[in-house]
Write a protein that holds these residues in place. Structure first.
Motif, short mmCIF file in Angstrom:
data_model
loop_
_atom_site.label_atom_id
_atom_site.label_comp_id
_atom_site.label_asym_id
_atom_site.label_seq_id
_atom_site.Cartn_x
_atom_site.Cartn_y
_atom_site.Cartn_z
N GLN A 129 4.28 56.61 67.50
CA GLN A 129 2.84 56.88 67.65
C GLN A 129 2.57 58.38 67.81
OE1 GLN A 129 0.58 54.39 67.23
NE2 GLN A 129 2.44 53.23 66.80
N LYS A 153 2.21 61.55 64.61
CA LYS A 153 0.95 62.07 64.04
C LYS A 153 0.56 63.43 64.62
CE LYS A 153 -1.79 59.40 67.33
NZ LYS A 153 -2.38 58.09 67.50
N TYR A 154 1.16 63.81 65.76
CA TYR A 154 0.85 65.10 66.36
C TYR A 154 1.69 66.24 65.78
CZ TYR A 154 -1.67 62.23 69.68
OH TYR A 154 -2.54 61.32 70.24
N PRO A 179 1.84 67.99 59.34
CA PRO A 179 2.00 67.00 58.26
C PRO A 179 3.29 67.12 57.47
CG PRO A 179 -0.24 67.83 58.29
CD PRO A 179 0.54 68.66 59.28
N ARG A 193 6.26 65.36 59.38
CA ARG A 193 6.20 63.93 59.69
C ARG A 193 7.17 63.06 58.89
NH1 ARG A 193 -0.29 63.94 59.59
NH2 ARG A 193 -0.55 65.38 61.35
#
Length: 193
Positions: A128, A131-132, A135, A138
């Motif tokens: 979860q 996403k921090y 990009p 990830r």
């Protein structure tokens, strides 16, 4: 500097500790041997929220290490060590003596299933927080999460026979996951041009 000090402290623990009574005891070792690695990676990967990214990185590092411990029970026994909490093993009737027999009993399977559920919960919580990350970072971390935590899937596939076989992700799964991550990174690179 504190992360490196924690890492060295855990490596020093390996010189004297051969078992851990509780999960909290084990976490003192895991923090320095694995969680800090994730924490060190966050600034390199980039983040939009350092607090949330750090929470996730710590959990993912912990999940990686616990998956490793599950896979390596036999190898660790060869070194005189047990990296699964003794009190939790005991809840399933598993002792050091039971493990040294190197037989996968129903009790051993149940104890391993409990540990695997913990890895999956930590992985889910950590995922979860991906996403921090920036990009472009990830896909790589998602791939690492799937492959490294996937060790527990492989333990299940070999019917928990951790004393006879080494659970590892297949080359096909590695290629599929890494290929998918690479495509996502390339696509993001082209999108930014």
């Amino acid at each position: 500097l504190a992360y490196f000090e924690s890492f060295l402290k855990s490596m020093e623990m390996d010189l004297t500790f051969t078992e851990y009574q509780t999960f909290d005891d084990l976490m003192k070792y895991v923090y320095g041997s694995a969680s800090v690695i994730g924490l060190q990676m966050v600034p390199i990967l980039g983040t939009s929220n350092i607090i949330e990214a750090n929470k996730a990185a710590e959990k993912l590092g912990t999940a990686f290490q616990l998956a490793n411990f599950i896979r390596d029970v036999g190898e660790d026994l060869d070194r005189g060590r047990i990296y699964l909490p003794l009190n939790e093993l005991g809840e399933y009737g598993v002792t050091r003596e039971v493990l040294t027999r190197r037989k996968v009993t129903l009790e051993v399977k149940s104890a391993l299933k409990f540990q695997i559920a913990r890895v999956r919960k930590l992985q889910e919580e950590a995922n979860q927080g991906i996403k921090y990350l920036f990009p472009e970072s990830r896909p790589c971390i998602k791939a690492a999460s799937e492959l490294y935590c996937g060790i527990v899937d492989e333990v299940e596939k070999i019917d928990f026979q951790i004393f006879e076989k080494r659970a590892k992700t297949s080359n096909m799964r590695r290629i599929r996951v890494a290929g998918s991550a690479l495509i996502k990174v390339i696509t993001k690179s082209f999108d930014s041009i």
